[in-house]
Design an enzyme around this catalytic site. Structure first.
Site, PDB file in Angstrom:
ATOM      1  N   TYR A  61       0.840  -1.194   0.000  1.00  0.00           N
ATOM      2  CA  TYR A  61       0.000   0.000   0.000  1.00  0.00           C
ATOM      3  C   TYR A  61       0.880   1.251   0.000  1.00  0.00           C
ATOM      4  O   TYR A  61       1.579   1.542   0.983  1.00  0.00           O
ATOM      5  CB  TYR A  61      -0.925   0.027   1.209  1.00  0.00           C
ATOM      6  CG  TYR A  61      -1.975  -1.064   1.244  1.00  0.00           C
ATOM      7  CD1 TYR A  61      -2.240  -1.865   0.134  1.00  0.00           C
ATOM      8  CD2 TYR A  61      -2.718  -1.296   2.391  1.00  0.00           C
ATOM      9  CE1 TYR A  61      -3.196  -2.861   0.171  1.00  0.00           C
ATOM     10  CE2 TYR A  61      -3.688  -2.293   2.439  1.00  0.00           C
ATOM     11  CZ  TYR A  61      -3.917  -3.075   1.324  1.00  0.00           C
ATOM     12  OH  TYR A  61      -4.872  -4.071   1.377  1.00  0.00           O
ATOM     13  N   SER A 213     -12.999  -4.551   0.906  1.00  0.00           N
ATOM     14  CA  SER A 213     -13.906  -3.784   0.041  1.00  0.00           C
ATOM     15  C   SER A 213     -15.342  -4.271   0.173  1.00  0.00           C
ATOM     16  O   SER A 213     -15.990  -4.639  -0.811  1.00  0.00           O
ATOM     17  CB  SER A 213     -13.446  -3.849  -1.419  1.00  0.00           C
ATOM     18  OG  SER A 213     -14.021  -2.806  -2.179  1.00  0.00           O
ATOM     19  N   PRO A 214     -15.902  -4.256   1.393  1.00  0.00           N
ATOM     20  CA  PRO A 214     -17.218  -4.862   1.627  1.00  0.00           C
ATOM     21  C   PRO A 214     -18.394  -4.109   1.003  1.00  0.00           C
ATOM     22  O   PRO A 214     -19.496  -4.657   0.952  1.00  0.00           O
ATOM     23  CB  PRO A 214     -17.321  -4.887   3.158  1.00  0.00           C
ATOM     24  CG  PRO A 214     -16.434  -3.778   3.607  1.00  0.00           C
ATOM     25  CD  PRO A 214     -15.289  -3.775   2.645  1.00  0.00           C
ATOM     26  N   ALA A 216     -17.932  -2.880  -2.115  1.00  0.00           N
ATOM     27  CA  ALA A 216     -17.518  -2.913  -3.521  1.00  0.00           C
ATOM     28  C   ALA A 216     -16.937  -1.586  -3.985  1.00  0.00           C
ATOM     29  O   ALA A 216     -17.310  -1.054  -5.034  1.00  0.00           O
ATOM     30  CB  ALA A 216     -18.702  -3.322  -4.410  1.00  0.00           C
ATOM     31  N   GLY A 217     -15.982  -1.071  -3.211  1.00  0.00           N
ATOM     32  CA  GLY A 217     -15.340   0.181  -3.592  1.00  0.00           C
ATOM     33  C   GLY A 217     -16.302   1.354  -3.656  1.00  0.00           C
ATOM     34  O   GLY A 217     -16.082   2.308  -4.406  1.00  0.00           O
ATOM     35  N   GLY A 222     -24.960   3.446  -2.285  1.00  0.00           N
ATOM     36  CA  GLY A 222     -26.154   4.220  -2.601  1.00  0.00           C
ATOM     37  C   GLY A 222     -25.852   5.524  -3.299  1.00  0.00           C
ATOM     38  O   GLY A 222     -26.746   6.198  -3.803  1.00  0.00           O
ATOM     39  N   LYS A 223     -24.569   5.873  -3.353  1.00  0.00           N
ATOM     40  CA  LYS A 223     -24.165   7.109  -4.042  1.00  0.00           C
ATOM     41  C   LYS A 223     -24.089   6.896  -5.557  1.00  0.00           C
ATOM     42  O   LYS A 223     -24.158   7.853  -6.325  1.00  0.00           O
ATOM     43  CB  LYS A 223     -22.817   7.578  -3.506  1.00  0.00           C
ATOM     44  CG  LYS A 223     -22.848   7.921  -2.019  1.00  0.00           C
ATOM     45  CD  LYS A 223     -21.467   8.231  -1.484  1.00  0.00           C
ATOM     46  CE  LYS A 223     -21.515   8.496   0.021  1.00  0.00           C
ATOM     47  NZ  LYS A 223     -20.164   8.707   0.596  1.00  0.00           N
TER      48      LYS A 223
END
Length: 350
Positions: A61, A213-214, A216-217, A222-223
């Site tokens: 990272y 990434s629970p 999904a990124g 909802g955005k």
């Protein structure tokens, strides 16, 4: 905050783990986030105050900067019962031995991570992905050395296939070498492939599961909505392609249900998606990230959200994966003798 036992170990970890992939912002991780050391320190304090006891990072990272920032934020001293997980396997230089799960690479990278983290041990050390070149015996022997030296407490794997895990567990048992106590995987309402092999293995073999990434990124936050522009500041707009979306229409159907349940409950779609995961078999903890403190607070709050059976059924109907072979054949012929692990996959008729 709820704490769950990690696999067959005696270690308790919070159901939310702090993800730190946004720390540092060196390419290509600028697409994910560019959290400064000062902001990271505040976010770490926020998470610890909320009861999170595990920080997750990796040597790759931002080329080690994420680990450096954690080390600086903790000041070389652990705050309370804070645990650190890191990973090795990915390429860290241009040399022939600068990647992989060889003894040479693993021991060198573990020692480098310890220096950056300003600590004497890594609590959970993950093999970041499979290495088909290095013998499994060599990898596990190197981990045995690190465990015996006190540099590593527990070992895990990440992004392995089912046969990779079972081969590793078999060799560990045969040779008396460290056994993986957990796996870190990608698993969401949109990406349920792990239910075919990885979740059943965890149930059967007693591995914990941490989910990376629970949401999904951000795609399940909802955005992102059907037919609307990708929001500014998101990793998808920046060109980050994990996870891949193979059926966009299915994604939007899932998001519609998440948003609907969220409105009914007065919570966000992201919190609904996280709560669904926390109710799945063998899931121990969710690695949550955030570009700012507000995102961390929102995600942490999902630890208290419990979905009803009806809400889970609605999510199941819109996201249920197909029964691939040999699972459909087993459902026809072997259903009277299924184990708990077999039943991880929803085999009910549509």
């Amino acid at each position: 905050m709820e704490y769950r036992t990690l696999g067959r170990s005696g270690l308790k970890v919070s159901v939310m783990t702090m993800g730190t992939m946004t720390f540092g912002g060196k390419p290509p991780f600028t697409k994910v986030g560019t959290t400064s050391a000062a902001d990271a320190a505040r976010q770490i304090d926020l998470c610890i105050d909320a009861g999170i006891n595990l920080l997750d990072t990796a040597n790759v990272y931002s080329a080690g900067v994420s680990e450096e920032i954690i080390g600086e934020a903790l000041g070389g001293k652990r705050k309370g019962d804070v645990l650190i997980a890191s990973k090795a396997r990915m390429r860290m230089g241009e040399g022939a031995n600068d990647e992989g799960l060889s003894r040479h690479h693993l021991i060198r990278e573990c020692e480098a991570s310890l220096k950056r983290l300003r600590t004497d041990r890594i609590d959970i050390y993950y093999m970041h992905t499979w290495d088909g070149v290095t013998p499994v015996e060599e990898t596990l022997s190197a981990l045995d050395t690190l465990v015996r030296q006190g540099k590593v407490r527990y070992v895990g794997c990440s992004n392995f296939s089912g046969w990779h895990i079972m081969k590793s567990l078999g060799i560990a048992e045969r040779d008396g070498l460290p056994r993986y106590v957990t796996q870190q995987i990608h698993y969401t309402l949109e990406a349920r492939e792990a239910e075919y092999e990885l979740l059943p293995i965890s149930v059967d073999q007693g591995l914990g599961i941490l989910v990376w990434s629970p949401i999904a990124g951000g795609l399940l936050s909802g955005k992102h909505r059907r037919g609307q522009p990708t929001p500014e500041g998101t990793r998808q707009l920046a060109g980050w392609t994990e996870p891949p979306i193979r059926d966009e229409e299915r994604l939007w159907k899932i998001v519609d249900v998440l948003v609907g349940i969220g409105k009914e409950r007065g919570v966000s779609a992201a919190q609904v998606a996280l709560a669904w995961l926390l109710g799945r078999p063998a899931v121990t903890s969710l690695v949550i990230g955030g570009r700012n403190e507000a995102q961390f607070r929102e995600n942490i709050a999902a630890a208290e959200l419990k979905l009803s059976d009806d809400e889970r059924a609605r999510l199941e109907r819109v996201s249920k994966p197909p029964l691939l072979y040999p699972y459909w054949h087993q459902s026809f012929t072997a259903h009277r003798r299924f184990s708990e692990a077999d039943l991880v996959i929803d085999r009910s008729s549509d």
